[in-house]
Write a protein that holds these residues in place. Structure first.
Motif, short mmCIF file in Angstrom:
data_model
loop_
_atom_site.label_atom_id
_atom_site.label_comp_id
_atom_site.label_asym_id
_atom_site.label_seq_id
_atom_site.Cartn_x
_atom_site.Cartn_y
_atom_site.Cartn_z
N UNK A 295 0.80 -1.22 0.00
CA UNK A 295 0.00 0.00 0.00
C UNK A 295 0.84 1.27 0.00
N UNK A 296 2.01 1.22 0.61
CA UNK A 296 2.86 2.41 0.62
C UNK A 296 3.65 2.53 -0.67
N UNK B 291 4.69 7.25 3.49
CA UNK B 291 4.89 6.71 4.83
C UNK B 291 3.56 6.21 5.40
N UNK B 292 3.63 5.56 6.54
CA UNK B 292 2.42 4.97 7.14
C UNK B 292 1.40 6.03 7.54
N UNK C 74 -2.45 6.04 6.42
CA UNK C 74 -3.58 6.05 7.36
C UNK C 74 -4.55 7.18 7.02
N UNK C 75 -4.02 8.36 6.74
CA UNK C 75 -4.87 9.51 6.38
C UNK C 75 -5.64 9.21 5.09
N UNK C 76 -4.96 8.65 4.11
CA UNK C 76 -5.61 8.35 2.82
C UNK C 76 -6.72 7.30 3.00
N UNK D 294 -3.48 8.36 -3.89
CA UNK D 294 -2.98 9.41 -3.02
C UNK D 294 -2.46 10.52 -3.91
N UNK D 295 -2.94 11.73 -3.66
CA UNK D 295 -2.61 12.89 -4.48
C UNK D 295 -1.20 13.38 -4.13
N UNK D 296 -0.26 13.25 -5.06
CA UNK D 296 1.11 13.69 -4.85
C UNK D 296 1.27 15.20 -4.93
N UNK D 297 0.31 15.90 -5.49
CA UNK D 297 0.45 17.33 -5.76
C UNK D 297 0.40 18.18 -4.49
N UNK D 298 -0.11 17.61 -3.42
CA UNK D 298 -0.21 18.39 -2.19
C UNK D 298 0.50 17.69 -1.05
#
Length: 94
Positions: free
Chosen positions: A9-10, A16-17, A21-23, A83-87
């Motif tokens: 998943x990472x 990172x973890x 978790x937030x995603x 997961x959005x890399x832009x932010x």
């Protein structure tokens, strides 16, 4: 959580973890909102006698049988959500 593993998943330590978790939490919230919407529509249909199906039959099987976190994890893993890399803040994109 056995499958998929945290490493999968990472994306080989790209995230990172904490980010994971937030995603997953944001994805689970989106899944819960989808479930609530489907349930409200099903209840409306039953109240208006638009169908003779049961409440459970009117809600997608995924939402009835799985927990929102599990669905969020699976959707991240499958690529349906990302997961959005832009932010700096990880967000769930659909």
């Amino acid at each position: 959580m056995i499958f998929p593993s945290v490493d999968e998943l990472t994306q080989q330590n790209k995230y990172n973890r904490y980010t994971l978790v937030i995603a997953v939490a944001k994805c689970a919230r989106m899944v819960t909102e989808e479930y609530v919407s489907q349930r409200e529509n099903a209840e409306r249909m039953l109240a208006n006698k638009e169908t003779d199906k049961s409440l459970a039959a009117l809600i997608k099987k995924d939402f009835r049988d799985e927990k929102a976190v599990r669905i969020g994890i699976n959707r991240l893993y499958s690529g349906e959500y990302s997961i959005d890399d832009a932010s700096l803040d990880s967000t769930c994109n659909h």
